[in-house]
Scaffold this motif. Structure first.
Motif, PDB file in Angstrom:
ATOM      1  N   ARG A 400       7.759 -19.755  17.588  1.00 24.20           N
ATOM      2  CA  ARG A 400       7.288 -19.827  19.067  1.00 24.20           C
ATOM      3  C   ARG A 400       6.257 -19.011  19.266  1.00 24.20           C
ATOM      4  O   ARG A 400       5.315 -19.292  20.079  1.00 24.20           O
ATOM      5  CB  ARG A 400       8.422 -19.411  20.089  1.00 24.20           C
ATOM      6  CG  ARG A 400       8.198 -19.792  21.384  1.00 24.20           C
ATOM      7  CD  ARG A 400       9.270 -19.725  22.413  1.00 24.20           C
ATOM      8  NE  ARG A 400       9.740 -18.129  22.429  1.00 24.20           N
ATOM      9  CZ  ARG A 400      10.622 -17.685  23.260  1.00 24.20           C
ATOM     10  NH1 ARG A 400      11.279 -18.826  23.967  1.00 24.20           N
ATOM     11  NH2 ARG A 400      11.207 -16.689  23.373  1.00 24.20           N
ATOM     12  N   ARG A 401       6.292 -17.556  18.740  1.00 24.89           N
ATOM     13  CA  ARG A 401       4.923 -16.804  19.215  1.00 24.89           C
ATOM     14  C   ARG A 401       3.703 -17.337  18.423  1.00 24.89           C
ATOM     15  O   ARG A 401       2.614 -17.349  18.914  1.00 24.89           O
ATOM     16  CB  ARG A 401       5.285 -15.249  18.697  1.00 24.89           C
ATOM     17  CG  ARG A 401       4.448 -14.262  18.984  1.00 24.89           C
ATOM     18  CD  ARG A 401       4.780 -12.842  18.641  1.00 24.89           C
ATOM     19  NE  ARG A 401       5.178 -12.842  17.046  1.00 24.89           N
ATOM     20  CZ  ARG A 401       6.367 -12.663  16.786  1.00 24.89           C
ATOM     21  NH1 ARG A 401       7.323 -12.807  17.704  1.00 24.89           N
ATOM     22  NH2 ARG A 401       6.714 -12.667  15.618  1.00 24.89           N
ATOM     23  N   GLU A 402       3.941 -17.747  16.999  1.00 18.86           N
ATOM     24  CA  GLU A 402       2.697 -18.335  16.512  1.00 18.86           C
ATOM     25  C   GLU A 402       2.385 -19.588  17.222  1.00 18.86           C
ATOM     26  O   GLU A 402       0.899 -19.743  17.127  1.00 18.86           O
ATOM     27  CB  GLU A 402       3.070 -18.757  15.020  1.00 18.86           C
ATOM     28  CG  GLU A 402       3.529 -17.278  14.230  1.00 18.86           C
ATOM     29  CD  GLU A 402       3.926 -17.762  12.803  1.00 18.86           C
ATOM     30  OE1 GLU A 402       4.383 -18.956  12.476  1.00 18.86           O
ATOM     31  OE2 GLU A 402       4.011 -16.928  12.022  1.00 18.86           O
ATOM     32  N   LEU A 403       3.058 -20.461  17.483  1.00 15.64           N
ATOM     33  CA  LEU A 403       2.603 -21.925  18.087  1.00 15.64           C
ATOM     34  C   LEU A 403       1.977 -21.462  19.561  1.00 15.64           C
ATOM     35  O   LEU A 403       1.160 -22.134  20.097  1.00 15.64           O
ATOM     36  CB  LEU A 403       3.933 -22.640  18.527  1.00 15.64           C
ATOM     37  CG  LEU A 403       4.732 -23.291  17.345  1.00 15.64           C
ATOM     38  CD1 LEU A 403       5.899 -24.080  17.482  1.00 15.64           C
ATOM     39  CD2 LEU A 403       3.326 -24.210  16.693  1.00 15.64           C
ATOM     40  N   SER A 404       2.743 -20.241  20.611  1.00 19.09           N
ATOM     41  CA  SER A 404       1.799 -20.086  21.590  1.00 19.09           C
ATOM     42  C   SER A 404       0.455 -19.566  21.430  1.00 19.09           C
ATOM     43  O   SER A 404      -0.547 -19.727  22.087  1.00 19.09           O
ATOM     44  CB  SER A 404       2.816 -18.973  22.153  1.00 19.09           C
ATOM     45  OG  SER A 404       4.102 -19.565  22.704  1.00 19.09           O
ATOM     46  N   GLU A 405       0.323 -18.601  20.338  1.00 19.29           N
ATOM     47  CA  GLU A 405      -1.078 -18.128  20.063  1.00 19.29           C
ATOM     48  C   GLU A 405      -2.036 -19.333  19.828  1.00 19.29           C
ATOM     49  O   GLU A 405      -3.104 -19.179  19.924  1.00 19.29           O
ATOM     50  CB  GLU A 405      -0.820 -17.142  19.096  1.00 19.29           C
ATOM     51  CG  GLU A 405      -0.071 -15.761  19.352  1.00 19.29           C
ATOM     52  CD  GLU A 405      -0.096 -15.163  18.298  1.00 19.29           C
ATOM     53  OE1 GLU A 405      -0.353 -15.226  17.088  1.00 19.29           O
ATOM     54  OE2 GLU A 405       0.381 -13.719  18.296  1.00 19.29           O
ATOM     55  N   LYS A 406      -1.500 -20.467  18.744  1.00 12.71           N
ATOM     56  CA  LYS A 406      -2.043 -21.430  18.313  1.00 12.71           C
ATOM     57  C   LYS A 406      -2.684 -22.196  19.658  1.00 12.71           C
ATOM     58  O   LYS A 406      -3.866 -22.644  19.835  1.00 12.71           O
ATOM     59  CB  LYS A 406      -1.361 -22.124  17.582  1.00 12.71           C
ATOM     60  CG  LYS A 406      -2.230 -23.279  17.052  1.00 12.71           C
ATOM     61  CD  LYS A 406      -1.478 -24.168  15.856  1.00 12.71           C
ATOM     62  CE  LYS A 406      -2.234 -25.457  15.326  1.00 12.71           C
ATOM     63  NZ  LYS A 406      -1.511 -26.217  14.460  1.00 12.71           N
ATOM     64  N   LYS A 407      -1.588 -22.418  20.392  1.00  8.42           N
ATOM     65  CA  LYS A 407      -1.918 -23.074  21.724  1.00  8.42           C
ATOM     66  C   LYS A 407      -2.921 -22.551  22.587  1.00  8.42           C
ATOM     67  O   LYS A 407      -3.853 -23.402  23.087  1.00  8.42           O
ATOM     68  CB  LYS A 407      -0.717 -23.388  22.677  1.00  8.42           C
ATOM     69  CG  LYS A 407      -0.873 -24.209  23.781  1.00  8.42           C
ATOM     70  CD  LYS A 407       0.373 -24.201  24.709  1.00  8.42           C
ATOM     71  CE  LYS A 407       0.400 -24.799  26.214  1.00  8.42           C
ATOM     72  NZ  LYS A 407       1.451 -24.703  26.737  1.00  8.42           N
ATOM     73  N   LYS A 408      -3.014 -21.180  22.744  1.00  6.94           N
ATOM     74  CA  LYS A 408      -3.860 -20.639  23.558  1.00  6.94           C
ATOM     75  C   LYS A 408      -5.302 -20.731  22.862  1.00  6.94           C
ATOM     76  O   LYS A 408      -6.245 -20.886  23.791  1.00  6.94           O
ATOM     77  CB  LYS A 408      -3.517 -19.078  23.514  1.00  6.94           C
ATOM     78  CG  LYS A 408      -4.616 -18.104  24.461  1.00  6.94           C
ATOM     79  CD  LYS A 408      -3.926 -16.677  24.466  1.00  6.94           C
ATOM     80  CE  LYS A 408      -4.831 -15.818  25.363  1.00  6.94           C
ATOM     81  NZ  LYS A 408      -4.508 -14.359  25.423  1.00  6.94           N
ATOM     82  N   ALA A 409      -5.349 -20.623  21.550  1.00  6.82           N
ATOM     83  CA  ALA A 409      -6.563 -20.753  20.783  1.00  6.82           C
ATOM     84  C   ALA A 409      -7.315 -21.974  20.925  1.00  6.82           C
ATOM     85  O   ALA A 409      -8.492 -22.442  21.447  1.00  6.82           O
ATOM     86  CB  ALA A 409      -6.629 -20.356  19.546  1.00  6.82           C
ATOM     87  N   LEU A 410      -6.325 -23.011  20.912  1.00  6.03           N
ATOM     88  CA  LEU A 410      -6.665 -24.541  21.071  1.00  6.03           C
ATOM     89  C   LEU A 410      -7.307 -24.991  22.291  1.00  6.03           C
ATOM     90  O   LEU A 410      -8.072 -25.618  22.467  1.00  6.03           O
ATOM     91  CB  LEU A 410      -5.649 -25.407  20.683  1.00  6.03           C
ATOM     92  CG  LEU A 410      -5.239 -25.485  19.293  1.00  6.03           C
ATOM     93  CD1 LEU A 410      -3.979 -26.300  18.753  1.00  6.03           C
ATOM     94  CD2 LEU A 410      -6.661 -26.185  18.351  1.00  6.03           C
ATOM     95  N   TYR A 411      -6.566 -24.295  23.434  1.00  5.91           N
ATOM     96  CA  TYR A 411      -6.989 -24.420  24.699  1.00  5.91           C
ATOM     97  C   TYR A 411      -8.321 -24.133  25.002  1.00  5.91           C
ATOM     98  O   TYR A 411      -9.233 -24.914  25.694  1.00  5.91           O
ATOM     99  CB  TYR A 411      -5.840 -23.869  25.947  1.00  5.91           C
ATOM    100  CG  TYR A 411      -4.991 -24.902  26.541  1.00  5.91           C
ATOM    101  CD1 TYR A 411      -5.590 -26.073  27.115  1.00  5.91           C
ATOM    102  CD2 TYR A 411      -3.743 -24.809  26.238  1.00  5.91           C
ATOM    103  CE1 TYR A 411      -4.912 -27.056  27.809  1.00  5.91           C
ATOM    104  CE2 TYR A 411      -2.617 -25.559  26.919  1.00  5.91           C
ATOM    105  CZ  TYR A 411      -3.419 -26.717  27.640  1.00  5.91           C
ATOM    106  OH  TYR A 411      -2.395 -27.578  28.287  1.00  5.91           O
TER     107      TYR A 411
END
Length: 448
Positions: A400-411
């Motif tokens: 979940r932490r990795e997906l949250s960081e990925k989502k933030k970068a993708l945004y």
């Protein structure tokens, strides 16, 4: 104010002058009167901050007359202040090139606000000046060089290479020290000291470096120097667990958004009046100037290149949008699985008690809510896992932490790609309109 305004109005230098909401001869008194009214109406002191702002705008020799230069300066000032601040424009002819001195009050004429300079204002002002000049078919400077932060340089220094900032020097020294492969972090700090940097150990293990010739320390952290420059990142690079950080490149000033042009003939057929036609012509001229500026900045000299660039911008936006949707779906599913796992663990003893009571109706009535939560959690886990083994909670938290960081970068990438796509599509649509390539669908798109 009197000293600076007297310089601007010097008759030996002056070629033309114009003003808005003030008389240049009495501008200091009029500016102060507006400030006094502002203080009386709002109760806020006007002594703090700038009394006025000055804009300097120059033209190549022989390109404009003093009257034309003054007119362009007036238009630039009006669009910069949006007609809310007093200003006057002095066009000087004492040099080999004509140039404007534009002075505007820092207090609005209606006493509603004060002008506050903002980060990047010089870039915004330069873009506005370039756009006005393009609209008047004048030349602009391509890739202008800037003076260093905090101090002004004379022209000979200004046209030369900009000296690196303290942050740039620290980044370069860190990379050079890591390339020498120090044995540990202490050896890395010794290499920094040998390079001439003072090392400061602050509270909580905070590290800062003082570059030679600088007055302030630069902290070793990613928020100051960029990704890869945290102390933990440096230790990982020394241990060979991650690569040496790359030197970030300075990003250009964000481009101003270009809007679609107006089909004037169609709007006139809908009953618009002559005033609207005059406004629409000026509006379209501004949008074409913005489109031309975009083409110059991106080096797009061929229509096919513009079409390919626009298509690439659209494809990149849709690719990032799809990747962002997939990431959000995976993050939502992981969060849902974690919640179901927690609910299952909490209510499993209740269900075991229900089994031990041989599914007693009395036990069911006493624990109906907990048993319903248990069944819902078990159903959700079966649906998400699909027969796969349930991961451990630590693994789920990490995912979940990795997906949250990925989502933030993708945004961040998504928003930039969206702005780039909108601007590219608008520019191409305006060029198509100018070349007569716009069909009925394009007109409908503009109306939307």
């Amino acid at each position: 104010m009197e000293e600076r305004f007297a310089y601007g109005l010097n008759p030996k230098k002056l070629g033309a002058v114009s003003a808005y909401l003030c008389d240049p001869a009495s501008a200091p008194a009029e500016f102060l009167l507006t400030k006094s009214q502002y203080q009386a109406e709002t109760g806020r002191a006007v002594e703090r901050g700038a009394l006025f702002f000055q804009i300097r705008q120059a033209f190549p020799p022989g390109e404009v007359t003093p009257e034309e230069a003054n007119k362009i300066g007036y238009e630039t000032a009006m669009r910069w202040t949006k007609g809310k601040y007093q200003f006057f424009v002095c066009t000087h002819i004492d040099k080999g090139h004509l140039h404007n001195h534009i002075y505007f009050n820092s207090t609005a004429f209606d006493c509603s606000r004060k002008f506050h300079n903002f980060i990047g204002s010089s870039f915004a002002l330069r873009r506005l000046s370039d756009r006005v000049c393009i609209e008047h078919d004048l030349s602009v400077i391509q890739n202008p060089k800037q003076h260093s932060k905090g101090r002004f340089l004379h022209y000979g220094q200004w046209i030369g290479e900009k000296p690196p900032s303290a942050q740039q020097r620290v980044r370069l020294a860190v990379v050079e020290a890591l390339e020498k492969k120090p044995a540990d972090f202490a050896a890395f700090l010794r290499l920094m000291e040998e390079a001439g940097f003072a090392v400061k150990h602050g509270r909580g293990g905070v590290l800062s470096f003082l570059a030679p010739g600088q007055d302030k320390y630069t902290r070793l952290r990613a928020s100051t120097l960029g990704d890869g420059f945290d102390p933990e990142d440096i230790r990982a690079a020394i241990a060979g667990e991650r690569p040496i950080p790359e030197l970030p490149e300075d990003s250009p000033a964000p481009a101003r958004r270009v809007n679609l042009m107006i089909d004037i003939q169609q709007r006139m057929a809908q009953g618009k009046g002559p005033a609207y036609e005059r406004w629409a012509k000026v509006y379209n001229l501004k949008q074409m100037a913005a489109a031309l500026q975009y083409l110059q900045e991106h080096g797009l000299t061929d229509y096919d290149e513009l079409a390919a660039s626009t298509e690439a911008a659209v494809d990149r936006f849709h690719t990032l949008a799809g990747e962002l949707r997939d990431t959000e779906a995976a993050l939502s599913q992981t969060s849902r699985l974690m919640g179901a796992t927690v609910d299952y663990a909490k209510t499993r003893p209740i269900f075991n008690g229900y089994k031990a009571a041989r599914y007693s109706k009395k036990y069911l009535a006493e624990h109906e809510a907990e048993l319903a939560t248990y069944r819902a959690a078990k159903a959700a886990m079966n649906e998400i896992l699909g027969g796969a083994k349930l991961p451990k909670m630590d693994a789920l938290k990490k995912e979940r932490r990795e997906l949250s960081e990925k989502k933030k970068a993708l945004y961040a990438e998504y928003r930039k790609a969206q702005a780039d796509m909108r601007q590219a599509v608008a520019v191409k649509a305006n060029i198509d309109y100018l070349l007569g390539h716009t069909d009925g669908r394009g007109n409908k798109a503009q109306e939307r």
